[in-house]
Each structure stands twice: as structure tokens, then as C-alpha cells.
Design a protein around this motif. Structure first.
Motif, PDB file in Angstrom:
ATOM      1  N   CYS A 198      31.131  67.709   8.936  1.00 32.05           N
ATOM      2  CA  CYS A 198      32.034  68.703   9.504  1.00 32.05           C
ATOM      3  C   CYS A 198      33.308  67.992   9.949  1.00 32.05           C
ATOM      4  O   CYS A 198      33.242  67.091  10.781  1.00 32.05           O
ATOM      5  CB  CYS A 198      31.371  69.384  10.705  1.00 32.05           C
ATOM      6  SG  CYS A 198      32.519  70.469  11.574  1.00 32.05           S
ATOM      7  N   CYS A 248      29.476  74.938   9.592  1.00 30.73           N
ATOM      8  CA  CYS A 248      28.849  73.992  10.516  1.00 30.73           C
ATOM      9  C   CYS A 248      27.989  74.724  11.544  1.00 30.73           C
ATOM     10  O   CYS A 248      28.466  75.633  12.220  1.00 30.73           O
ATOM     11  CB  CYS A 248      29.924  73.161  11.211  1.00 30.73           C
ATOM     12  SG  CYS A 248      29.259  72.007  12.407  1.00 30.73           S
ATOM     13  N   HIS A 285      32.650  75.692  12.311  1.00 34.53           N
ATOM     14  CA  HIS A 285      33.772  75.406  11.413  1.00 34.53           C
ATOM     15  C   HIS A 285      33.391  75.731   9.970  1.00 34.53           C
ATOM     16  O   HIS A 285      32.283  75.425   9.531  1.00 34.53           O
ATOM     17  CB  HIS A 285      34.151  73.930  11.529  1.00 34.53           C
ATOM     18  CG  HIS A 285      35.287  73.517  10.633  1.00 34.53           C
ATOM     19  ND1 HIS A 285      36.600  73.648  11.004  1.00 34.53           N
ATOM     20  CD2 HIS A 285      35.288  73.011   9.379  1.00 34.53           C
ATOM     21  CE1 HIS A 285      37.369  73.224  10.002  1.00 34.53           C
ATOM     22  NE2 HIS A 285      36.605  72.829   9.010  1.00 34.53           N
ATOM     23  N   GLU A 325      26.854  73.452  14.249  1.00 26.84           N
ATOM     24  CA  GLU A 325      27.186  73.005  15.596  1.00 26.84           C
ATOM     25  C   GLU A 325      28.397  73.728  16.166  1.00 26.84           C
ATOM     26  O   GLU A 325      28.380  74.147  17.323  1.00 26.84           O
ATOM     27  CB  GLU A 325      27.484  71.490  15.610  1.00 26.84           C
ATOM     28  CG  GLU A 325      26.347  70.614  15.152  1.00 26.84           C
ATOM     29  CD  GLU A 325      25.159  70.638  16.110  1.00 26.84           C
ATOM     30  OE1 GLU A 325      25.408  70.760  17.330  1.00 26.84           O
ATOM     31  OE2 GLU A 325      24.023  70.551  15.626  1.00 26.84           O
ATOM     32  N   CYS A 326      29.455  73.854  15.360  1.00 22.93           N
ATOM     33  CA  CYS A 326      30.711  74.360  15.931  1.00 22.93           C
ATOM     34  C   CYS A 326      31.260  75.580  15.184  1.00 22.93           C
ATOM     35  O   CYS A 326      32.281  76.132  15.577  1.00 22.93           O
ATOM     36  CB  CYS A 326      31.765  73.245  15.983  1.00 22.93           C
ATOM     37  SG  CYS A 326      32.459  72.835  14.383  1.00 22.93           S
ATOM     38  N   CYS A 329      33.789  68.697  14.111  1.00 21.49           N
ATOM     39  CA  CYS A 329      32.992  68.086  15.191  1.00 21.49           C
ATOM     40  C   CYS A 329      32.240  66.839  14.757  1.00 21.49           C
ATOM     41  O   CYS A 329      31.633  66.166  15.588  1.00 21.49           O
ATOM     42  CB  CYS A 329      32.019  69.101  15.783  1.00 21.49           C
ATOM     43  SG  CYS A 329      30.596  69.439  14.719  1.00 21.49           S
TER      44      CYS A 329
HETATM   45 ZN   LIG Z   1      31.211  71.247  13.293  1.00 18.07          ZN
END
Ligand SMILES: [Zn+2]
Length: 215
Positions: free
Chosen positions: A129, A149, A154, A151-152, A132
Motif C-alpha cells: 500500500c 488496502c 487506500h 488497513e487504510c 500506509c
Molecule cells: Zn494502506
């Protein structure tokens, strides 16, 4: 008090960072990652950080004396008094010698054993990513939504230049030339622990922990 002065060794893509983080948590010792520290020093703009940034920004390897200086400062911090796990250092014989000269004796060097073919397979499918830094794998660990992503959020995962086939071969070459000789170096010191890096990350963690039980 048992001290755990540990170091992770192994080729790129062996899972050193993941395992080091887990072992650090398990043993309640700091995870001393030179990659993270160099980025942090650059961010904070310390004297060594500024020096490191010159090389990193040019895409060059940070020279030994700069890395050694950063590690020395880190190991003098209070939380490292009861032990630590080094990740990404020492990476060369001169670095290993410098560590010994600092008076740092390692209790165990964990060598995560992974074949070249496996490394090429793992790094070859790696997706990162750009926002992040989270890392995925096309087959082994795809994001739950294609190209997004977890996690974030994106959108648009990328193959880092480092993970392209030619770059992987270069990294492996560098590893065999510069870092693999440390296996013999630490074997002679009597602190080498070999652990197979193949299989799921949990079983690798347990194999490492059981190697540390007799310390
Ligand atoms: Zn990310």
C-alpha cells in the motif's frame, strides 16, 4: 533475570520483521529494526538521521558507520537494558564485528531458513500500500477487497521497485555475498539457532520460541 539479546538473520522475504515483532511482544523486549530506526531518525532530523537521509534519498545503502552509530544510540536507551531483538543489523561482517566491539554479546541469533526459490515466490507476488505501507501477497495474503488496502482503505496497491524480479535477484545476490557469511560467524560463536521459515507464520513463531527456551 534472563536477558534476551537476540538477532534475526535470514534472506529478504523470510519474515524477519514479522517474527521479530512477535518475539519482542512475547518476551517484552524492544524490537530494534534498523529500517524503522533509519526512517525515524530521518523524520526527527537528528544528526545521524540527516546523514542517513542523504544516502536513502539517493537510493544508496546507508554506510556501516552511520548504521552502527544509530544502533549504538538505540541500545543505550533504558528499555534495551533487559534485552532486545535486532532486525536488519548486523548485515555485514564489519557490522557484526562492530557490534562485538561495542561489548554487545548476543545470546541467540535466529536464522530463518528459506530457499532462494521460496524467496522469489514470496517477494514476486508482494503488493504494497503506497499510503500506509501495509504488505499483501497475490496468493498468500490478498487484500479482502481487490486492490484496496485493508488497513487504510487506500485504492491501488503497487509492486514496489524492490519487489520486481530483477531487484529480487539483486537482493538475493547481496544477501549471499554479504549477510549469509554471518551464519558461519555466529555458528562459531555458538549462538546460532536455525529455524525453518517455511509454513505458516504462527508455527515459525512457536519454533523460534522453543529454540529460546533453553537460554
Ligand atoms: Zn494502506
Amino acid at each position: 533475570m534472563t536477558q534476551y539479546r537476540l538477532m534475526m538473520l535470514g534472506p529478504p522475504g523470510a519474515g524477519k520483521g514479522t517474527q521479530a515483532k512477535r518475539i519482542a511482544e512475547r518476551l517484552d523486549i524492544p524490537h530494534v529494526s534498523t529500517g524503522d530506526m533509519l526512517r525515524e531518525a530521518r523524520r526527527k532530523g537528528t544528526e545521524l538521521g540527516k546523514k542517513a537521509a542523504e544516502f536513502m534519498n539517493a537510493g544508496d545503502l546507508v554506510p556501516d558507520d552511520v548504521v552502527i552509530g544509530i544502533v549504538r544510540e538505540r541500545l543505550e536507551e533504558e528499555d534495551a537494558a533487559g534485552g532486545f531483538i535486532l532486525d536488519g543489523f548486523p548485515r555485514t561482517r564489519p557490522q557484526a564485528e562492530a557490534l562485538a566491539e561495542m561489548g554487545v554479546e548476543l545470546d541467540a541469533v535466529i536464522n530463518i531458513d528459506v530457499s532462494d526459490d521460496e524467496v522469489i515466490n514470496r517477494l514476486g507476488g508482494r503488493l504494497s500500500c503506497p499510503s500506509c505501507g501495509a504488505v499483501y501477497h497475490e496468493e498468500a495474503k490478498p487484500p479482502s477487497k481487490d486492490n484496496i488496502c485493508d488497513e487504510c482503505g487506500h485504492e491501488g496497491l503497487i509492486t514496489r521497485d524492490d519487489d520486481r524480479p530483477e531487484a529480487i535477484k539483486q537482493r538475493l545476490k547481496g544477501y549471499h555475498k554479504q549477510t549469509a557469511p554471518l551464519i558461519e560467524f555466529y555458528e562459531k560463536e555458538g549462538v546460532l539457532k536455525n529455524v525453518s521459515g517455511v509454513g505458516d507464520p504462527n508455527s515459525v513463531t512457536e519454533a523460534i520460541v522453543s529454540e529460546l527456551e533453553d537460554l
